[in-house]
Design an enzyme around this catalytic site. Structure first.
Site, PDB file in Angstrom:
ATOM      1  N   HIS A 303       0.856  -1.182   0.000  1.00 54.46           N
ATOM      2  CA  HIS A 303       0.000   0.000   0.000  1.00 54.46           C
ATOM      3  C   HIS A 303       0.895   1.237   0.000  1.00 54.46           C
ATOM      4  O   HIS A 303       0.645   2.185  -0.723  1.00 54.46           O
ATOM      5  CB  HIS A 303      -0.938  -0.022   1.206  1.00 54.46           C
ATOM      6  CG  HIS A 303      -1.994   1.025   1.158  1.00 54.46           C
ATOM      7  ND1 HIS A 303      -2.852   1.157   0.083  1.00 54.46           N
ATOM      8  CD2 HIS A 303      -2.343   2.006   2.036  1.00 54.46           C
ATOM      9  CE1 HIS A 303      -3.680   2.169   0.309  1.00 54.46           C
ATOM     10  NE2 HIS A 303      -3.387   2.700   1.482  1.00 54.46           N
ATOM     11  N   GLU A 314       2.570  -1.093   7.995  1.00 54.07           N
ATOM     12  CA  GLU A 314       2.609  -2.119   6.948  1.00 54.07           C
ATOM     13  C   GLU A 314       3.874  -2.966   7.062  1.00 54.07           C
ATOM     14  O   GLU A 314       3.838  -4.181   6.875  1.00 54.07           O
ATOM     15  CB  GLU A 314       2.518  -1.477   5.565  1.00 54.07           C
ATOM     16  CG  GLU A 314       2.334  -2.505   4.456  1.00 54.07           C
ATOM     17  CD  GLU A 314       1.915  -1.909   3.121  1.00 54.07           C
ATOM     18  OE1 GLU A 314       1.561  -2.690   2.220  1.00 54.07           O
ATOM     19  OE2 GLU A 314       1.939  -0.669   2.970  1.00 54.07           O
ATOM     20  N   LYS A 335       2.953   3.949  -5.522  1.00 54.19           N
ATOM     21  CA  LYS A 335       2.578   5.321  -5.148  1.00 54.19           C
ATOM     22  C   LYS A 335       3.772   6.263  -5.126  1.00 54.19           C
ATOM     23  O   LYS A 335       3.587   7.489  -5.173  1.00 54.19           O
ATOM     24  CB  LYS A 335       1.893   5.327  -3.782  1.00 54.19           C
ATOM     25  CG  LYS A 335       0.508   4.680  -3.769  1.00 54.19           C
ATOM     26  CD  LYS A 335      -0.135   4.761  -2.395  1.00 54.19           C
ATOM     27  CE  LYS A 335      -1.482   4.054  -2.354  1.00 54.19           C
ATOM     28  NZ  LYS A 335      -1.347   2.584  -2.413  1.00 54.19           N
ATOM     29  N   HIS A 340      -1.243   8.687  -4.805  1.00 53.51           N
ATOM     30  CA  HIS A 340      -2.298   7.837  -4.256  1.00 53.51           C
ATOM     31  C   HIS A 340      -3.593   8.094  -5.017  1.00 53.51           C
ATOM     32  O   HIS A 340      -4.169   9.185  -4.926  1.00 53.51           O
ATOM     33  CB  HIS A 340      -2.472   8.146  -2.778  1.00 53.51           C
ATOM     34  CG  HIS A 340      -3.273   7.132  -2.027  1.00 53.51           C
ATOM     35  ND1 HIS A 340      -4.079   6.198  -2.650  1.00 53.51           N
ATOM     36  CD2 HIS A 340      -3.398   6.897  -0.679  1.00 53.51           C
ATOM     37  CE1 HIS A 340      -4.663   5.442  -1.739  1.00 53.51           C
ATOM     38  NE2 HIS A 340      -4.269   5.853  -0.538  1.00 53.51           N
ATOM     39  N   PHE A 399      -8.840   4.450   4.927  1.00 61.04           N
ATOM     40  CA  PHE A 399      -9.543   5.172   5.973  1.00 61.04           C
ATOM     41  C   PHE A 399     -10.785   4.369   6.363  1.00 61.04           C
ATOM     42  O   PHE A 399     -11.413   3.710   5.536  1.00 61.04           O
ATOM     43  CB  PHE A 399     -10.001   6.543   5.469  1.00 61.04           C
ATOM     44  CG  PHE A 399      -8.920   7.582   5.359  1.00 61.04           C
ATOM     45  CD1 PHE A 399      -7.614   7.327   5.751  1.00 61.04           C
ATOM     46  CD2 PHE A 399      -9.209   8.849   4.863  1.00 61.04           C
ATOM     47  CE1 PHE A 399      -6.622   8.288   5.653  1.00 61.04           C
ATOM     48  CE2 PHE A 399      -8.230   9.833   4.758  1.00 61.04           C
ATOM     49  CZ  PHE A 399      -6.938   9.549   5.154  1.00 61.04           C
TER      50      PHE A 399
END
Length: 412
Positions: A303, A314, A335, A340, A399
């Site tokens: 991620h 992570e 990313k 993102h 989120f």
């Protein structure tokens, strides 16, 4: 008995190019898609930069009159779906197939259209608000318009799980085919949130990098000096098919989907659970679903947001799931180059994960300059790497505590 599912087509519009090939080559070269915001005057904003699309023309895929009735996130979904269907060999004529599904998500939906029409309401009155406002802004309209356009009459859905959205859409499509509810699904995500409201909202909550003097170095996953993510935009679609159907029509196969797992942190609206506990559960569930030992995983597309908390959590989650084997896994963050893409992130990161398996190459994580002692795994920071990969994971964490993970396997 669960049916086998493979990926047979891909399409993408990204901050690094408006085709999968251009996107992939730029990733391998380690290029950044970040630059000054051009969609609006951001000079008075806390953050002046983002990862925007370049030279994207919706009318290449959509008639001008029709395109004006859609939000940009729907443009991106249609363009990426067109490319993916073409790439798959299924073609872009109406399929009129009751066994073909559409699972395309968006974390935010039509915020561009919403902001514009709200301004119209304030300045010109309620009678001037577009009658297309509601269908333009609702998040399910990417799935709706793609299904209408290509005659996909099977199951249709729209996940809205923030940054886990399009990993969920691909994973849910995988389950759909596995259990014989569909034979083919167009799945992915699209996002167009580089708007005044989007950028000010993320900026004021201090979620995005404020490195205005060096936008191309702002996204720096796992680096000690990271200070937030960079907002990106675009869309990505993959075509999932039941294996025997794909073989029967002579389709090219990028990889097989063999595992999908989820979890929820149940902890905080934005911060991940301490020690990456929810992230670890999602990866463990994915590996369990795939029916393989953790040691089979050679590559993780992380991620990797470039936020202080995510990257540490992570890293801890990977160590928790893989133990000593974590040190042998080639980990990267897409990313670092495209920013993102929120609800589109999972799909736009699944594509390089699939290509890494297909081509035996792992793209770099750029902007890693200052080691963080709490992020101490192999993040492929020294350029692209050749690696024979049989199993790879793609992670998405969001989120609200939504976590999703997938395992792809080399098809031989």
């Amino acid at each position: 008995m669960r049916r086998r599912v493979v990926i047979t087509g891909m399409g993408a519009v990204t901050p690094l190019g408006n085709s999968v090939d251009e996107y992939w080559q730029e990733l391998l070269a380690g290029r950044s898609g970040a630059g000054p915001i051009t969609h609006f005057d951001a000079s008075d904003y806390r953050v002046h930069f983002a990862c925007e699309l370049k030279d994207f023309d919706a009318t290449k895929w959509i008639a001008p009159k029709e395109s004006r009735r859609m939000d940009p996130f729907v443009h991106y979904a249609i363009a990426a779906s067109h490319m993916a269907l073409e790439d798959s060999g299924l073609g872009t004529d109406k399929l009129n197939d009751e066994r073909a599904g559409t699972f395309i998500g968006s974390g935010i939906g039509g915020i561009t259209f919403w902001e514009r029409e709200h301004q119209v309401l304030l300045e010109k009155g309620l009678s001037r608000v577009s009658p297309f406002l509601i269908p333009a802004m609702i998040a399910n309209m990417a799935s709706g318009m793609v299904s209408i356009r290509f005659g996909l009459k099977g199951p249709s859905n729209c996940a809205v799980t923030a940054c886990a959205t399009s990993t969920n859409t691909i994973g849910d499509a995988y389950r759909l085919i596995q259990h014989d509810y569909a034979d083919m699904v167009v799945a992915g995500g699209a996002e167009a949130a580089i708007t005044p409201l989007g950028v000010s909202g993320f900026g004021n909550m201090r979620a995005i990098s404020q490195r205005n003097d060096e936008p191309q170095k702002a996204s720096r996953p796992f680096d000690k000096e990271r200070d937030g993510f960079v907002v990106g935009e675009g869309g990505a679609i993959v075509i999932l098919e039941e294996l025997e159907r794909a073989k029967a029509r002579g389709a090219k196969i990028y990889a097989e989907v063999i595992g999908y797992g989820m979890s929820t942190d149940a902890y905080h609206i934005t911060a991940p659970a301490p020690e990456g506990e929810g992230m670890a559960r999602a990866m463990a569930n994915t590996i369990k679903d795939a029916g393989i030992p953790p040691e089979e995983i050679q590559h993780i597309n992380a991620h990797g947001t470039s936020t202080p908390l995510n990257d540490i959590c992570e890293t801890k989650a990977i160590k928790k799931v893989f133990g000593k084997h974590a040190e042998k896994i080639a980990i990267n963050s897409t990313k670092s180059m495209i920013g993102h893409l929120l609800g589109a992130a999972g799909a736009i990161e699944a594509i390089p994960t699939l290509l890494s398996i297909k081509e035996g190459k792992v793209h770099p994580t750029i902007n890693y300059e200052f080691p963080d002692p709490e992020c101490d795994l192999d993040y492929t920071t020294e350029g692209s790497r050749k690696l024979d990969i049989t199993h790879a994971i793609s992670n998405s964490f969001a989120f609200g505590g939504h976590n999703a993970s997938m395992v792809f396997k080399k098809y031989v």
